[in-house]
Design an enzyme around this catalytic site. Structure first.
Site, PDB file in Angstrom:
ATOM      1  NE  ARG A   3     -22.720   3.397  -8.993  1.00 37.51           N
ATOM      2  CZ  ARG A   3     -22.973   2.106  -9.202  1.00 37.51           C
ATOM      3  NH1 ARG A   3     -24.136   1.741  -9.696  1.00 37.51           N
ATOM      4  NH2 ARG A   3     -22.090   1.180  -8.918  1.00 37.51           N
TER       5      ARG A   3
ATOM      6  CD  GLU B 298     -15.579 -13.389  -4.506  1.00 36.76           C
ATOM      7  OE1 GLU B 298     -16.179 -12.310  -4.548  1.00 36.76           O
ATOM      8  OE2 GLU B 298     -15.603 -14.165  -3.527  1.00 36.76           O
TER       9      GLU B 298
HETATM   10  P1  AMP Z   1     -13.737  -2.890  -8.200  1.00 35.23           P
HETATM   11  O1  AMP Z   1     -13.355  -3.277  -9.593  1.00 35.23           O
HETATM   12  O2  AMP Z   1     -13.842  -4.056  -7.271  1.00 35.23           O
HETATM   13  O3  AMP Z   1     -12.824  -1.804  -7.658  1.00 35.23           O
HETATM   14  O4  AMP Z   1     -15.202  -2.319  -8.271  1.00 35.23           O
HETATM   15  C1  AMP Z   1     -15.404  -1.061  -8.740  1.00 35.23           C
HETATM   16  C2  AMP Z   1     -16.687  -0.928  -9.509  1.00 35.23           C
HETATM   17  O5  AMP Z   1     -17.761  -1.670  -8.943  1.00 35.23           O
HETATM   18  C3  AMP Z   1     -17.099   0.525  -9.511  1.00 35.23           C
HETATM   19  O6  AMP Z   1     -17.451   0.870 -10.832  1.00 35.23           O
HETATM   20  C4  AMP Z   1     -18.261   0.599  -8.557  1.00 35.23           C
HETATM   21  O7  AMP Z   1     -19.305   1.332  -9.143  1.00 35.23           O
HETATM   22  C5  AMP Z   1     -18.699  -0.829  -8.300  1.00 35.23           C
HETATM   23  N1  AMP Z   1     -18.693  -1.203  -6.868  1.00 35.23           N
HETATM   24  C6  AMP Z   1     -17.905  -2.147  -6.289  1.00 35.23           C
HETATM   25  N2  AMP Z   1     -18.166  -2.291  -4.996  1.00 35.23           N
HETATM   26  C7  AMP Z   1     -19.138  -1.400  -4.710  1.00 35.23           C
HETATM   27  C8  AMP Z   1     -19.850  -1.055  -3.494  1.00 35.23           C
HETATM   28  N3  AMP Z   1     -19.605  -1.661  -2.327  1.00 35.23           N
HETATM   29  N4  AMP Z   1     -20.777  -0.085  -3.577  1.00 35.23           N
HETATM   30  C9  AMP Z   1     -21.035   0.526  -4.751  1.00 35.23           C
HETATM   31  N5  AMP Z   1     -20.414   0.241  -5.907  1.00 35.23           N
HETATM   32  C10 AMP Z   1     -19.473  -0.717  -5.908  1.00 35.23           C
END
Ligand code: AMP
Length: 170
Positions: A59, A96
């Site tokens: 995205r 995780e």
């Molecule tokens: P993180 O590495 O945990 O910061 O997760 C970021 C990535 O996961 C991004 O590329 C987001 O597209 C996706 N992502 C994580 N959590 C969500 C959420 N609650 N809603 C939508 N996309 C998420």
């Protein structure tokens, strides 16, 4: 101006139980909301001499091109393993459960190129931290990161040292 929060739909328990997924597709589908979003993502970085805007699969890609056009920069791709056709550098980081890997072309930019990272959602910050490491490994200087949505209760922000901008905060 539209209220961008009205274009984000919460989807409980997707893709797994306990996660509230932020569905940005209604925002992408609206001319007003999409243009306002990429304007607001780009604005703090317009005068920071960014050479290349790097979008994170997948995205992030949808937003990176429009942000790059607004700040007058090129576009780069951080992708999942095995998608890029030429020599890559990669970073593996902890999730995780298990690990994940991201890749960028080894010659994605000139040494010292000024790079802005773009993604849709900042959650735990693992993806952002890994992308930052990848860009440094490939010879870039990370100017900052701009996100459409920040889930501030997960404190992903604490894992990134640069200038971090988010349009919508939960
Ligand atoms: P993180 O590495 O945990 O910061 O997760 C970021 C990535 O996961 C991004 O590329 C987001 O597209 C996706 N992502 C994580 N959590 C969500 C959420 N609650 N809603 C939508 N996309 C998420």
């Amino acid at each position: 101006m539209v209220d961008l929060y009205e274009y984000i739909v919460d989807v409980p328990d997707f893709p797994e139980k306990g996660v509230v997924f932020k569905d940005i597709t209604p925002l992408l589908a609206s001319r007003e909301a999409f243009l306002q979003s990429v304007d607001e993502m780009a604005e703090p970085f317009i005068s920071l001499a960014v050479d290349i805007v790097v979008g994170i699969e997948s995205r992030g890609f949808l937003l990176a091109g429009s942000v790059a056009e607004r700040i007058g920069a090129g576009v780069g791709l951080v992708r999942k393993p095995g998608k890029l056709p030429r020599t890559t550098v990669s970073v593996t980081y902890d999730l995780e459960y298990g690990t994940d890997t991201l890749e960028i072309h080894a010659d994605a930019f000139d040494d010292g190129a000024r790079v802005l990272i773009v993604d849709d959602v900042l959650a735990t910050g693992g993806t952002l931290a890994a992308s930052n490491d990848l860009i440094v490994k490939a010879g870039g200087i990370v100017v900052g990161a701009t996100m459409l949505v920040e889930l501030s209760f997960l404190d992903g922000r604490s894992r990134f040292d640069g200038l971090l901008h988010a349009v919508l905060t939960y």
